[in-house]
Motif scaffolding. Structure first.
Motif, mmCIF file in Angstrom:
data_model
loop_
_atom_site.group_PDB
_atom_site.id
_atom_site.type_symbol
_atom_site.label_atom_id
_atom_site.label_comp_id
_atom_site.label_asym_id
_atom_site.label_seq_id
_atom_site.Cartn_x
_atom_site.Cartn_y
_atom_site.Cartn_z
ATOM 1 N N TRP A 71 15.388 9.611 -2.246
ATOM 2 C CA TRP A 71 14.300 8.923 -1.638
ATOM 3 C C TRP A 71 14.315 8.531 0.231
ATOM 4 C CZ3 TRP A 71 12.423 4.178 1.000
ATOM 5 C CH2 TRP A 71 11.367 4.293 0.973
ATOM 6 N N ASN A 74 13.483 11.907 2.147
ATOM 7 C CA ASN A 74 12.170 12.159 1.363
ATOM 8 C C ASN A 74 11.400 11.296 2.748
ATOM 9 O OD1 ASN A 74 12.636 14.454 -0.315
ATOM 10 N ND2 ASN A 74 12.697 13.192 -1.727
ATOM 11 N N MET A 75 12.039 10.175 2.729
ATOM 12 C CA MET A 75 11.374 9.309 3.914
ATOM 13 C C MET A 75 11.720 9.165 5.303
ATOM 14 S SD MET A 75 8.893 7.720 2.282
ATOM 15 C CE MET A 75 7.902 6.522 3.021
ATOM 16 N N VAL A 252 9.745 0.893 -1.113
ATOM 17 C CA VAL A 252 10.023 1.334 -2.181
ATOM 18 C C VAL A 252 9.490 1.677 -3.353
ATOM 19 C CG1 VAL A 252 12.662 -0.292 -2.839
ATOM 20 C CG2 VAL A 252 12.541 2.629 -2.799
ATOM 21 N N SER A 253 9.001 0.355 -3.463
ATOM 22 C CA SER A 253 8.676 -0.705 -4.906
ATOM 23 C C SER A 253 7.111 0.435 -4.988
ATOM 24 C CB SER A 253 7.964 -1.824 -4.596
ATOM 25 O OG SER A 253 8.767 -2.864 -4.026
ATOM 26 N N PHE A 254 6.641 1.797 -4.260
ATOM 27 C CA PHE A 254 5.654 2.003 -4.840
ATOM 28 C C PHE A 254 6.247 3.491 -5.682
ATOM 29 C CE2 PHE A 254 3.814 -0.250 -1.064
ATOM 30 C CZ PHE A 254 2.753 -0.639 -1.862
ATOM 31 N N ASP A 255 7.312 3.860 -5.355
ATOM 32 C CA ASP A 255 7.612 4.572 -6.118
ATOM 33 C C ASP A 255 8.599 4.668 -7.510
ATOM 34 O OD1 ASP A 255 6.025 7.000 -4.365
ATOM 35 O OD2 ASP A 255 7.481 6.804 -2.399
ATOM 36 N N HIS A 256 9.363 3.757 -6.046
ATOM 37 C CA HIS A 256 9.998 2.866 -7.402
ATOM 38 C C HIS A 256 10.190 1.224 -7.688
ATOM 39 C CE1 HIS A 256 12.973 6.482 -8.007
ATOM 40 N NE2 HIS A 256 12.621 6.908 -6.789
ATOM 41 N N LEU A 307 2.769 4.480 -11.665
ATOM 42 C CA LEU A 307 3.300 4.414 -10.668
ATOM 43 C C LEU A 307 2.068 3.958 -9.584
ATOM 44 C CD1 LEU A 307 6.576 6.815 -9.689
ATOM 45 C CD2 LEU A 307 6.460 5.102 -11.044
ATOM 46 N N ARG A 309 0.429 3.968 -5.344
ATOM 47 C CA ARG A 309 0.439 4.385 -4.522
ATOM 48 C C ARG A 309 -0.118 3.307 -3.032
ATOM 49 N NH1 ARG A 309 -4.096 7.352 -2.309
ATOM 50 N NH2 ARG A 309 -5.382 6.927 -5.213
ATOM 51 N N TRP A 310 0.853 3.596 -2.308
ATOM 52 C CA TRP A 310 0.601 2.747 -0.807
ATOM 53 C C TRP A 310 -0.513 3.536 -0.399
ATOM 54 C CZ3 TRP A 310 -0.089 -2.397 0.971
ATOM 55 C CH2 TRP A 310 -0.696 -1.796 2.925
#
Length: 317
Positions: A71, A74-75, A252-256, A307, A309-310
């Motif tokens: 993660w 990827n960021m 990270v909360s948006f993906d996990h 999930l 999305r921001w």
């Protein structure tokens, strides 16, 4: 709220004149460190207190290292440590000027890029003497530290009210760090800062159990999870909505959303709170501002399957 969010370098002076020199650049600023918006008739300014750099593993203590590393890759973030924004908010509603959280303060050499709130408030033309209320989402050191800087207490109003959940004050009398992933040094720092804060400001505390109206359209509500008395602040005026989520939501909360943050005192409850708040935000379309979302931390939450999305706000110049 179309066209109500604006860069403070131009229009904020005209529209938010109550804050004095609102919007003038500070002498040492290369980029804006504040961002103004309106929620109906409520004036809001997000203030950057700088950047913390915690260990990357603290972002997701229950994640497999390989997944966490992927993660971060990827960021385009380091696997060792990552930049963590530190945002506070100033709200003007009616005759109340409300500071939500106070940042890190100036006592922590391990975080040299944070602890800028005093300078940033001054650069925005916000005098400490004008603050009528402080709302604390919780009492971690990066939320109360700004009130512990030398000389700050003496500049605050004698009738200042500090709103904080009763459960939060009670917890810090004998805090339990057994379920956090905080390094011992940071746990000791948290104990010292909360104890000092309670000692210095006890006679200004206005505690509440579950929910409390601070000013017209400004309500603080206890969520628990991150800490037992962790709270969020909801603003509502003229059909517009904004939530300051404190430390309930992270990048990270948006993906996990299921990943545990190392500073959470009840990780499972914090996960339930996080998912519930994100569902609320997605359903209502309210703006979200959170302490550790990248500055200016103004956006909305949308669903993306199971999930989230921001959707960051477009800067309006």
């Amino acid at each position: 709220m179309n066209r109500t969010i604006r860069n403070t370098q131009e229009e904020a002076n005209m529209n938010l004149h109550e804050f004095g020199r609102f919007g003038r650049p500070g002498p040492d600023e290369l980029v804006p460190s504040r961002y103004a918006l309106k929620v109906g008739e409520i004036d809001v300014m997000v203030i950057s207190d700088g950047v913390l750099t915690p260990p990357a593993e603290s972002m997701a203590t229950n994640a497999e290292p390989a997944l966490r590393g992927a993660w971060l890759d990827n960021m385009f973030l380091s696997r060792e440590a990552f930049d963590w924004a530190l945002n506070e908010v100033v709200v003007r509603s009616g005759d109340r000027t409300i500071l939500i959280d106070s940042g890190l303060g100036a006592e922590y050499p391990d975080f040299p890029r944070a602890g800028q709130l005093g300078l940033r408030l001054q650069a925005a033309g916000i005098d400490l003497e004008s603050v009528t209320d402080v709302v604390l989402t919780h009492m971690h050191f990066d939320h109360v530290g700004g009130l512990l800087v030398d000389g700050v207490k003496e500049r605050l109003r004698k009738d200042l009210r500090i709103h904080v959940a009763a459960a939060e004050v009670k917890f810090w009398e004998a805090p339990d760090f057994s379920r956090t992933g905080m390094p011992p040094a940071l746990a000791d720092l948290a104990r010292r800062a909360s104890r000092q804060f309670a000692d210095e400001y006890r006679n200004k505390l206005c505690t509440f159990e579950q929910e409390h109206a601070v000013a017209p359209g400004v309500v603080v509500s206890r969520t628990g999870g991150h800490t037992p008395g962790h709270s969020v602040v909801r603003l509502a005026s003229g059909g517009d909505r904004l939530m300051f989520a404190g430390d309930a939501i992270f990048p990270v909360s948006f993906d996990h959303p299921e990943w545990h943050n190392g500073f959470e005192h009840d990780p499972e409850e914090a996960t339930r709170v996080r998912i519930g708040l994100m569902r609320e935000l997605a359903a209502t379309g309210a703006w979200l501002v959170a302490t550790h979302m990248p500055f200016p931390s103004v956006g909305r939450v949308a669903t993306a399957g199971d999930l989230f999305r921001w959707v960051p706000a477009w800067w309006d110049y």
